[in-house]
Design an enzyme around this catalytic site. Structure first.
Site, PDB file in Angstrom:
ATOM      1  N   ALA A 188      48.688  76.410  56.545  1.00 12.46           N
ATOM      2  CA  ALA A 188      47.318  76.810  56.853  1.00 12.46           C
ATOM      3  C   ALA A 188      46.614  77.353  55.614  1.00 12.46           C
ATOM      4  O   ALA A 188      47.253  77.856  54.688  1.00 12.46           O
ATOM      5  CB  ALA A 188      47.319  77.867  57.956  1.00 12.46           C
TER       6      ALA A 188
ATOM      7  N   GLY B 194      52.687  76.054  58.100  1.00 17.23           N
ATOM      8  CA  GLY B 194      52.215  75.104  59.098  1.00 17.23           C
ATOM      9  C   GLY B 194      52.679  73.690  58.830  1.00 17.23           C
ATOM     10  O   GLY B 194      52.850  72.890  59.761  1.00 17.23           O
TER      11      GLY B 194
ATOM     12  N   GLU C 127      56.040  73.550  60.347  1.00 19.13           N
ATOM     13  CA  GLU C 127      55.913  73.536  61.801  1.00 19.13           C
ATOM     14  C   GLU C 127      55.478  72.165  62.308  1.00 19.13           C
ATOM     15  O   GLU C 127      55.862  71.732  63.395  1.00 19.13           O
ATOM     16  CB  GLU C 127      54.932  74.619  62.236  1.00 19.13           C
TER      17      GLU C 127
ATOM     18  N   GLU D 167      56.001  82.731  56.541  1.00 21.70           N
ATOM     19  CA  GLU D 167      54.912  83.514  57.129  1.00 21.70           C
ATOM     20  C   GLU D 167      55.137  85.021  57.113  1.00 21.70           C
ATOM     21  O   GLU D 167      54.175  85.788  56.946  1.00 21.70           O
ATOM     22  CB  GLU D 167      54.660  83.051  58.576  1.00 21.70           C
TER      23      GLU D 167
END
Length: 693
Positions: A67, A113, A116, A138
């Site tokens: 992100a 992200g 993920e 994170e």
């Protein structure tokens, strides 16, 4: 088109390919617009009847860095944070639920992200490049994986291994990821896409590593999860000391998610992300992240100039050996020169020992690094090839001048000359050489292998090009450079010394070593100031103290405890005797300290640890503000603030979750701190003279 994804199909339309960005994008981030484009592409694939999907990046050097961190910085509402998580979760649920075979072709960083995303694929293959990494960092930003990472990772590799990655914010190299089952195959860069398409077509199936019996037992039943959670919780408490909310929350969400449906687990993940993303700890850690990114760009324009640099390190002590090893690890040829054969042997042993700790390196890679270093006792014609020479001997001005006079005669006129001095004037040392514009301070911190900061000290005649090249080299070595003026103590030690001095004054007032050090630990410092004096070495501390008093007068003066302990052959950690007595990993305050230093048995005034903490920490703020106002760091005030924050976190150990000393001070209130300093000034004298507003 930048900020979106591109969808294409094979000639027979059986295999779809989603490319995550355009060739012009150096780093792929998951912005809201890219996620929306990704979802639209997935819907098209679903409706197309394709039997396979490959997800790739436009470059095998960078898959997806997750992100956009600036979005995290801007979230101030819990509901908004949770909504952002739901958007990512929804996109990756759609990917997971596609009726076709999905394959992620990973080259370069695949983190946050990006990781993920690939967890929602059926298969993950990665290149064997040293630049390929995959993981979930994170928690290092004060949050938890919020796009489904806490749900999918433990189901893929088992709870124990998933927690090892998530709680520490780890990224793994390709072969490490293969070993734990995070990727299914490691291939060369030139075969990545053909192998991915073969998997998508069903003509090749990687041999998958599934969790073993013990991992399944610890993951798939409540008793096993409770055992793992208790052990992990104990480790988290020890590592975070209660200052960082993200790891314990990530533990709860990850372990708890295994007992829930996908819908229920992801709802909790999104809710907890919303809370964490708005926390002050996350904002501070994101602030530090942007400071590190800015530091990497300081020498950006000179990167080509330092590629393949031939380095010379003068001095084979702990610092010199550490510098040499770090240079060699980053593919530089290095000569280490020392007049002592014993020192060279110790330096070589130190480098070998440090390389052995790098578990991710193969024996071949360790040998290649070691072979890049030549250890020389006598001068050699090969020194003439040197493009950067770094001196790392003890702090003696005449010795350093002699070394650089000799070096200047042996190397070419374009060779940069740098001193690792921690206290001596760069401008003064530069008088010993012709072409002083090529001379600069390159101050590493001990231990070099672990400490991420390099202070670049600009002398009176140091050129901009010299600074840029040293900044580029520092970044290449994996360090964060800051550029500071040539003042006594430079930036980091100048800010640190008043803090250490105050600890000695507190001892003189009768407070115990334990009481003082515990006050600093409770604030969040990695170790107390008294222990730090031992770690630095009392001989070094005494020398630096003299430099600081000469430069700044009585406000930097301190009781002569270091000299008195040195007279008793108590040098600190280096000979296991200082303010503390050491036995291996065990230590305790020296029982003879009170008598040796003629300390009172108890203080006249009883201060709480919180009050002692303020006396210590407000010294850091006070000196940092004076450095800011005097222009010691950065060409302008905003850049100077950033460099001071980065320097105090990476060089002093100021708590990252407080964002650096000036970030912290602004949130407490500079006016309030100045008022407190004025009170201390009235009680304790000139050393507390407050900064001006």
């Amino acid at each position: 088109m930048a900020g979106t994804v591109q969808l294409s199909f094979s000639a027979d339309r059986s295999v779809a390919t989603i490319t995550l960005g355009g060739q012009e994008e150096r780093a792929i981030t998951l912005t809201p617009s890219r996620l929306q484009s990704f979802v639209e592409a997935l819907k098209t694939v679903k409706d197309s009847g394709a039997t396979g999907l490959v997800i790739q990046s436009p470059s095998i050097e960078s898959f997806c860095v997750g992100a956009d961190i600036s979005l995290i910085q801007g979230v101030v509402d819990v509901t908004h944070g949770a909504a952002l998580a739901c958007e990512g979760q929804s996109a990756f649920n759609l990917l997971q639920d596609l009726p076709c075979t999905t394959v992620a072709a990973i080259g370069g960083p695949c983190v946050g992200g990006g990781c993920e995303m690939v967890l929602a694929c059926d298969y993950r293959i990665a290149t064997d490049s040293s630049g390929t990494s995959i993981g979930l960092p994170e928690t290092k930003l004060g949050i938890l994986p919020g796009f489904g990472g806490t749900y999918r990772l433990p189901r893929l590799i088992g709870l124990p291994k998933a927690l090892d990655i998530i709680l520490a914010g780890k990224t793994l190299r390709a072969h490490q990821a293969l070993k734990v089952g995070l990727v299914d195959e490691v291939v060369t860069g030139d075969t990545l896409l053909t192998r991915a398409e073969a998997i998508a077509r069903g003509t090749h199936r990687p041999k998958r590593r599934s969790p073993g019996l013990s991992e399944r037992l610890l993951s798939n039943n409540p008793i096993g999860r409770a055992v793992v959670s208790r052990a992990a919780s104990k480790t988290v408490r020890k590592q975070t000391k209660g200052f960082y909310p993200a790891p314990p929350k990530a533990l709860s969400v990850t372990a708890g998610g295994l007992g829930r449906s996908r819908k229920a687990a992801l709802e909790i993940e999104a809710e907890e992300l919303g809370k964490l993303i708005t926390s002050p700890e996350s904002k501070a850690l994101v602030h530090i992240f942007f400071l590190t990114e800015a530091a990497k760009s300081i020498g950006k324009g000179a990167r080509k100039q330092v590629e393949g640099a031939h380095a010379l390190v003068v001095g084979a002590g702990t610092m010199g050996a550490g510098i040499a090893g770090t240079l060699a690890k980053n593919k530089h040829q290095v000569i280490v020169k020392d007049t002592s054969l014993a020192s060279l042997q110790r330096g070589k042993a130190h480098t070998t020992k440090e390389l052995s700790k790098q578990r991710y390196l193969s024996s071949f890679e360790r040998a290649a690094i070691a072979n890049r270093i030549d250890w020389l006792q006598f001068a050699s014609p090969t020194i003439a090839r040197t493009t950067i020479a770094i001196e790392a001997v003890f702090e003696d001005m005449s010795l350093k001048k002699k070394i650089f006079t000799d070096l200047a005669a042996r190397v070419g006129p374009g060779c940069i000359l740098a001193s690792n001095t921690s206290s001596l004037s760069i401008s003064e040392i530069a008088t010993s050489i012709p072409n002083p514009e090529r001379f600069v301070g390159m101050h590493f911190f001990n231990p070099v292998e672990k400490m991420p900061l390099v202070e670049i000290i600009r002398g009176e005649k140091t050129s901009d090009d010299t600074v840029a090249q040293i900044a580029a080299l520092s970044s290449e070595m994996g360090k964060f450079p800051i550029v500071v003026r040539d003042v006594p103590g430079f930036l980091v030690n100048r800010i640190l010394i008043p803090y250490l001095n105050e600890a000695v004054y507190l001892l003189q007032e009768g407070y115990s070593v334990e009481h003082i050090d515990q006050a600093a630990l409770e604030f969040g410092m990695p170790m107390g100031p008294i222990r730090l004096l031992d770690e630095v070495g009392l001989d070094v501390a005494a020398h630096v103290s003299q430099v600081m008093v000469a430069g700044y007068g009585d406000r930097m003066a301190v009781p002569d405890f270091a000299q008195r302990l040195l007279a008793l052959d108590r040098k600190g950690r280096k000979n296991e005797k200082g303010f503390y007595t050491y036995q291996g990993k065990e230590s305790s305050p020296w029982q003879g300290l009170q008598a040796a230093l003629d300390l009172p048995k108890s203080p006249n005034k009883s201060l709480s640890r919180d009050e002692i903490g303020r006396r210590l920490v407000y010294h850091l703020v006070n000196e940092a503000m004076k450095c800011l106002q005097e222009g010691v760091a950065g060409p302008d005030r905003e850049l100077a603030k950033k460099q001071i924050d980065l320097g105090t976190v990476m060089g002093i150990g100021f708590p990252p979750h407080k964002g650096g000393v000036l970030y912290y001070a602004e949130r407490v209130g500079l006016g309030a701190i100045r008022e407190a300093l004025a009170v201390f000034h009235a009680s304790y004298g000139a050393r507390y003279t407050p900064f001006s507003m």
